[in-house]
Design a protein around this motif. Structure first.
Motif, PDB file in Angstrom:
ATOM      1  N   GLY A 126       0.871  -1.255  -0.032  1.00 32.86           N
ATOM      2  CA  GLY A 126      -0.136  -0.468  -0.064  1.00 32.86           C
ATOM      3  C   GLY A 126       1.237   1.371  -0.067  1.00 32.86           C
ATOM      4  O   GLY A 126       0.693   2.310  -0.236  1.00 32.86           O
ATOM      5  N   ARG A 181      -0.223  -5.987   7.098  1.00 30.34           N
ATOM      6  CA  ARG A 181      -0.064  -5.198   5.365  1.00 30.34           C
ATOM      7  C   ARG A 181      -1.653  -4.318   5.217  1.00 30.34           C
ATOM      8  O   ARG A 181      -1.675  -3.363   4.598  1.00 30.34           O
ATOM      9  N   ALA A 182      -3.050  -5.144   6.183  1.00 31.53           N
ATOM     10  CA  ALA A 182      -3.841  -3.676   5.940  1.00 31.53           C
ATOM     11  C   ALA A 182      -3.537  -2.758   6.856  1.00 31.53           C
ATOM     12  O   ALA A 182      -3.871  -1.953   6.391  1.00 31.53           O
ATOM     13  N   ASN A 236      -2.091   0.845   5.861  1.00 34.67           N
ATOM     14  CA  ASN A 236      -2.645   1.788   5.458  1.00 34.67           C
ATOM     15  C   ASN A 236      -3.662   3.305   6.632  1.00 34.67           C
ATOM     16  O   ASN A 236      -4.166   3.256   6.119  1.00 34.67           O
ATOM     17  N   ASP A 280      -7.808  -3.162  -2.889  1.00 35.09           N
ATOM     18  CA  ASP A 280      -7.772  -2.439  -1.039  1.00 35.09           C
ATOM     19  C   ASP A 280      -6.896  -1.521  -0.960  1.00 35.09           C
ATOM     20  O   ASP A 280      -7.028  -1.134   0.176  1.00 35.09           O
ATOM     21  N   LEU A 281      -6.058  -1.525  -1.345  1.00 31.30           N
ATOM     22  CA  LEU A 281      -4.092  -1.165  -1.124  1.00 31.30           C
ATOM     23  C   LEU A 281      -4.152   0.008  -1.149  1.00 31.30           C
ATOM     24  O   LEU A 281      -3.058   0.399  -1.453  1.00 31.30           O
ATOM     25  N   GLY A 282      -4.993   0.504  -2.652  1.00 32.64           N
ATOM     26  CA  GLY A 282      -4.964   1.827  -2.991  1.00 32.64           C
ATOM     27  C   GLY A 282      -4.450   1.594  -4.240  1.00 32.64           C
ATOM     28  O   GLY A 282      -3.862   2.528  -5.292  1.00 32.64           O
TER      29      GLY A 282
END
Lengths: 330, 271
Positions: free
Chosen positions: A100, A147-148, A151, B172-174
């Motif tokens: 991300g 990982r989530a 962000n 989802d991660l952009g």
């Protein structure tokens, strides 16, 4: 409490199937919210509507007061932990976590630092160079979580994240998730079909059935005061007494739920019952009782007087344990 | 089962297998040998002497270069077309459900099962009806029909092994659609595309039948060889060219085999 996620008469139809059927729901900021229901009840679809992988057929989902209509997933400040973790197989663990940040063009050094920090937070320090395929299921789960979280989402969505783990690991992760949520203060929306998981972790639970929300409330609410036969059965397999019997007992013609642990063996009074099944569970003994042709489950102290199969006993319960379900519609 | 290894095959079977392999590959060896013979009138066996002069002669023949140039360009463009169309088609079939999905899958694969002569005749009549003059592009179109299939098959197999939630995770991660393609999809299907592309290139490079029907006056390398056999000028030149074709088609196929063998490891890792 500020509203994090709000569903306004949201429906999602797939052809003739109403996967989500006119759902109204408000999730507060900082809440640990569980969506509980059997498979096909619409809970995962609701999660996907928040993430943006799916769009409502009718109604509107808003996140922190802003309508998400037409906003793609990559422009929503929410992140998802997927059921199958969905780790990128071609990237190392550290690159997975930093994905991300890489997309947001954060400098490489900063990316590495934040990823290492996040891995430490989920107790995977030093695993950054490995490939996801070299990790165990529980470790992959933590990577997906890290990982989530890097962000800094305002809402974290978790789709049955513990489903693939064995019992011991699952209990550990439950505790960890709860701690993590408390420290971070982020809104967690958690989808599960496991009522024990929902009750033990969530601040509030929404019980789904056939695309509709049957009941929303604290774990205590839905456990002790189910509003319908479905909730009573699904959340902790309660006894449901038919309205005729409840009418005899209380004079009100509505069905009522009675928790197995509220049923007591008494010396006199109460009702005569026959033990038709008996199973030893350690701390308690589970009895299946026959009263006037009706089945009743009871959970009694396992150390008390020996009970035997086919034995006749007398059972009773406190009047206040009988929970009348006025708005039963299941 | 591992224990099968200890099972000895009977001698006649070994001989038959060996003979079969020799039957397939000795003629290729003969072609190589004749490329170096000193005697070019009757192809006498064994060759009375060996020389490298035909390599030089071939090098100086402009018609060989013309044919080689055309073949390489046709194969390159056909492969490129196949890569784009085959990947898109594989993505559509593996990712979504729509009416007629299975039928489309079958129709895409059909050209490789169809005899080349039928594809050739069909295309030729179609070009005639549409009054499209035969050119470089008609050859490319003809070759693309079967090149798409190998790319499609390779890409489809890889897409099916790749979890659909990877794309959602990336979004989802952009990452937007383009970034997701660049950082997630391409690295995951890269080796499959490389393998498919190499096979497609090799198929196109030595194709004769469809080419005879879709080419005008131009000759690709295999067509040139065919003409050379009918009215030879310097016979061993054909053998030298055959050797080149063999190498140019064999190496990519070998590489494709090694690239897809592992399956798990994926090229294009990192940034």
């Amino acid at each position: 409490m500020k509203t994090a996620v709000h569903f306004e008469k949201v429906s999602r139809h797939f052809g003739d199937v109403k996967a989500v059927d006119s759902v109204d729901l408000t999730i507060g900021e900082g809440e640990f919210f569980a969506m509980l229901g059997p498979s096909g009840s619409g809970k995962t679809t609701c999660l996907r509507l928040i993430a943006g992988f799916d769009q409502p057929t009718f109604g509107d989902v808003s996140i922190f007061g802003e309508s998400t209509n037409g906003i793609p997933p990559y422009r929503r400040n929410v992140n998802t932990v997927f059921q199958d973790y969905a780790l990128f197989p071609h990237l190392s663990v550290a690159d997975n976590v930093a994905y991300g940040l890489m997309i947001r063009k954060v400098a490489k050094q900063e990316r590495r630092r934040v990823a290492d920090e996040a891995l430490e937070q989920v107790q995977l320090a030093g695993y950054g160079a490995r490939k996801p395929s070299q990790l165990s299921g529980g470790q992959r789960q933590r990577v997906a979580l890290a990982r989530a979280l890097v962000n800094k989402p305002r809402v974290l969505l978790l789709d049955e994240p513990l489903g693939a783990l064995d019992l011991k690991l699952r209990e550990e992760m439950q505790e960890e998730l709860k701690n993590l949520q408390r420290t971070l203060g982020i809104t967690f929306v958690f989808v599960t079909h496991d009522q024990g998981e929902a009750l033990s972790m969530a601040d509030r639970v929404a019980v789904f059935n056939e695309g509709r929300i049957m009941q929303v409330g604290t774990p205590q609410d839905v456990y002790h005061r189910p509003n319908s036969e479905f909730v009573a059965n699904f959340v902790g397999s309660s006894n449901v007494l038919p309205s005729e019997l409840v009418n005899e007992l209380t004079g009100k013609s509505v069905p009522a739920s009675l928790r197995p642990e509220a049923v007591k063996i008494v010396d006199e009074g109460g009702f005569e019952a026959e033990i038709v099944d008996i199973s030893f569970l350690g701390a308690a003994t589970r009895l299946s009782l026959k009263i006037d042709g009706m089945r009743l489950h009871a959970l009694v102290d396992g150390t008390k007087a020996a009970l035997e199969f086919r034995q006749k006993v007398r059972v009773d319960w406190d009047a206040e344990d009988l929970h009348l379900m006025y708005d039963n519609n299941g | 089962m591992r224990s099968d290894k200890t099972l000895r095959s009977p001698l006649p079977l070994k001989i038959a297998a060996g003979a079969g392999l020799l039957f397939m590959h000795v003629p290729i060896l003969l072609i190589f040998i004749y490329a170096f013979t000193t005697e070019d009138k009757t192809y006498q066996w064994p060759p009375p002497g060996y020389t490298l002069k035909w390599l030089g002669v071939t090098w100086n023949r402009p018609d060989v270069w013309e044919a080689l140039n055309l073949s390489v360009r046709v194969a390159a463009i056909s492969t490129l077309v196949a890569l784009v169309l085959g990947t898109l088609c594989a993505a559509a079939v593996s990712r979504t459900r729509f009416f007629g999905r299975e039928a489309i899958s079958l129709i895409v694969i059909l050209p490789i099962a169809l005899p080349g002569i039928i594809t050739g005749i069909a295309l030729r009549s179609a070009f005639n009806i549409a009054e499209i003059p035969f050119s470089f592009w008609t050859i490319v179109l003809g070759h693309a029909t079967f090149c798409v299939v190998v790319v499609y098959n390779n890409a489809l197999a890889r897409f099916r092994r790749t979890s659909a939630s990877l794309i959602e995770a990336s979004m989802d991660l952009g990452a937007n659609g383009f970034q997701t393609f660049r950082y997630v999809i391409l690295p995951n299907i890269g080796t499959a595309l490389l393998a498919g592309g190499m096979l497609a290139f090799a198929l196109s490079f030595d194709e004769v039948i469809v080419t005879t029907f879709t080419a005008g006056q131009q000759a690709t390398l295999p067509i040139w060889m065919l003409e050379e056999l009918v009215r030879p000028r310097q016979r061993p030149v054909t053998n030298v060219v055959a050797m080149v074709v063999f190498i140019v088609t064999f190496l990519p196929i070998l590489a494709a085999y090694y690239l897809t063998r592992g399956g798990d490891q994926v090229a294009g890792h990192g940034k």
